[in-house]
Write an enzyme that holds these catalytic residues in place. Structure first.
Site, PDB file in Angstrom:
ATOM      1  N   GLY A  52       0.809  -1.217   0.000  1.00  0.00           N
ATOM      2  CA  GLY A  52       0.000   0.000   0.000  1.00  0.00           C
ATOM      3  C   GLY A  52       0.838   1.260   0.000  1.00  0.00           C
ATOM      4  N   SER A  57       9.795   5.507  -3.166  1.00  0.00           N
ATOM      5  CA  SER A  57       9.593   4.521  -2.110  1.00  0.00           C
ATOM      6  C   SER A  57       8.529   5.064  -1.178  1.00  0.00           C
ATOM      7  CB  SER A  57      10.899   4.322  -1.328  1.00  0.00           C
ATOM      8  OG  SER A  57      10.630   3.707  -0.083  1.00  0.00           O
ATOM      9  N   ASP A 108      13.731  -2.994  -5.309  1.00  0.00           N
ATOM     10  CA  ASP A 108      13.942  -4.062  -4.335  1.00  0.00           C
ATOM     11  C   ASP A 108      14.646  -5.214  -5.049  1.00  0.00           C
ATOM     12  OD1 ASP A 108      12.501  -2.804  -2.110  1.00  0.00           O
ATOM     13  OD2 ASP A 108      10.774  -3.022  -3.429  1.00  0.00           O
ATOM     14  N   ARG A 166       8.588   4.820   1.848  1.00  0.00           N
ATOM     15  CA  ARG A 166       9.309   5.350   3.016  1.00  0.00           C
ATOM     16  C   ARG A 166       9.869   6.760   2.774  1.00  0.00           C
ATOM     17  NH1 ARG A 166      10.678  -0.441   3.779  1.00  0.00           N
ATOM     18  NH2 ARG A 166       9.843  -1.056   5.800  1.00  0.00           N
ATOM     19  N   GLN A 213      12.376  -3.088  -9.575  1.00  0.00           N
ATOM     20  CA  GLN A 213      13.832  -3.313  -9.504  1.00  0.00           C
ATOM     21  C   GLN A 213      14.465  -2.651  -8.280  1.00  0.00           C
ATOM     22  OE1 GLN A 213      16.321  -2.242 -12.973  1.00  0.00           O
ATOM     23  NE2 GLN A 213      17.946  -1.968 -11.462  1.00  0.00           N
ATOM     24  N   HIS A 243       4.534   1.980  -8.074  1.00  0.00           N
ATOM     25  CA  HIS A 243       3.495   0.949  -8.143  1.00  0.00           C
ATOM     26  C   HIS A 243       2.663   1.116  -9.423  1.00  0.00           C
ATOM     27  CE1 HIS A 243       4.103   1.287  -3.662  1.00  0.00           C
ATOM     28  NE2 HIS A 243       4.254  -0.023  -3.840  1.00  0.00           N
TER      29      HIS A 243
HETATM   30  O1  PAF Z   1       7.757  -5.073  -1.952  1.00  0.00           O
HETATM   31  C1  PAF Z   1       6.791  -5.104  -1.165  1.00  0.00           C
HETATM   32  O2  PAF Z   1       5.961  -4.197  -1.081  1.00  0.00           O
HETATM   33  C2  PAF Z   1       6.633  -6.308  -0.237  1.00  0.00           C
HETATM   34  O3  PAF Z   1       7.858  -6.796   0.175  1.00  0.00           O
HETATM   35  C3  PAF Z   1       5.773  -7.431  -0.854  1.00  0.00           C
HETATM   36  C4  PAF Z   1       6.399  -8.012  -2.091  1.00  0.00           C
HETATM   37  C5  PAF Z   1       4.384  -6.885  -1.179  1.00  0.00           C
HETATM   38  C6  PAF Z   1       5.600  -8.565   0.152  1.00  0.00           C
HETATM   39  O4  PAF Z   1       4.991  -8.127   1.327  1.00  0.00           O
END
Ligand code: PAF
Length: 311
Positions: free
Chosen positions: A31, A185, A150, A187, A148, A37
């Protein structure tokens, strides 16, 4: 767009789509959605008939002193972004839906989860691997999309899919950045204005190393030092490491295979991660090889024009 809170209702709905032969794409998230996203969702919408987004702040991937309780949440804004991005189904389970009383089985990833974030966040990738496995089992997507940014998470999930023979294609989508280079991010919302300005030095350092690599530098220590020299504004550099892009093994002295330069750092009290891929350009062809290629192309053109009998 439909929203589901229970596994039962979601799987019933998905069964209908699967019976109709529709291709399901899946974007798992925690979220507080942003343009990063949105890029994952856009990729799914372009490649699949149905796009499912899960929004679940997974408790098992947070350590005891991490930010689970204060992780940013904005469910209404997330719904709006999903609706405008073309998402069909949102899955927003409670923790007890995913981890009901009596839950006891975890997925333990191997060496790919050990260095980098794995070394400084013990148990993190066990939590990620467990929840992603469960979400894959629930949604049963044909394709799943990850960012990418992550990078190690992507490597862990690719390995998980191989090792457990999961029938899902993993697509890694390039990192989306602010105009000044900062990787998006959730964060980033923790950063004060001053810390936000200082956070730029992470991507500046990564891109300095990338530019040197493109210019022919292959000495791994020199590449890391170059990046570090630009990252002076962080409060604590947790790691800055050059790793094999596939296995995440350490790179000895020279970068001879695709590599990834990964960083984790605290800016103020906010922990940020980022990375850049260092991929050698294709080997240059000799004049003789170029002649062979152009001859082969000419021959193909002849075959196309005159039919196979021209052979
Ligand atoms: O990247 C994320 O947001 C989380 O690590 C994921 C893949 C949704 C797993 O909780």
């Amino acid at each position: 767009m439909q929203t589901f809170r229970t596994i039962k209702a979601l799987t019933q709905c998905l069964k209908g789509y699967r019976t109709a032969g529709l291709r399901v794409g899946f974007v798992p998230t925690m979220g507080f959605l942003h343009a990063g996203h949105r890029a994952l969702i856009a990729e799914s919408v372009a490649r699949c008939d149905i796009t499912v987004v899960s929004i679940f702040v997974n408790p098992t991937q947070f350590g005891p002193n991490e930010d689970l309780d204060r992780y940013p949440r904005a469910l209404e804004a997330d719904h709006d972004l999903c609706r405008t991005a073309g998402v069909n189904l949102i899955f927003v389970p409670d923790a007890s839906e995913i981890y009901p009383p009596g839950f006891q089985t975890y997925v333990e990833p191997g060496p790919v989860a050990e260095p980098l974030c794995g070394a400084v966040r013990p148990g993190h990738f066990r939590g990620v691997a467990t929840v992603v496995s469960k979400l894959f089992a629930i949604v049963q997507p044909e394709v799943a999309f990850f960012g990418q940014k992550d990078f190690q998470q992507c490597a862990v999930i690719r390995q998980l899919v191989r090792d457990l023979n999961l029938n899902v294609e993993i697509v890694t989508v390039p990192t989306v950045r602010e105009a000044d280079g900062l990787a998006l991010s959730s964060r980033n919302s923790y950063l004060s204005a001053a810390d936000r300005a200082r956070a730029r030095c992470l991507s500046r350092g990564l891109f300095a190393a990338h530019a040197a690599f493109q210019a022919g530098e292959r000495d791994s220590q020199r590449l890391v030092d170059l990046a570090r020299a630009a990252m002076t504004e962080v409060n604590r550099l947790q790691y800055l490491e050059l790793r094999n892009a596939e296995t995440l093994e350490a790179i000895p002295e020279l970068v001879e295979r695709p590599a990834v330069l990964c960083v984790a750092a605290y800016v103020g009290t906010t922990r940020l991660i980022d990375n850049v891929l260092l991929t050698p350009p294709p080997t240059a062809l000799s004049d003789h090889e170029l002649e062979l290629v152009s001859r082969a192309i000419g021959r193909q053109a002849t075959v196309a024009a005159e039919g196979p009998q021209a052979l």
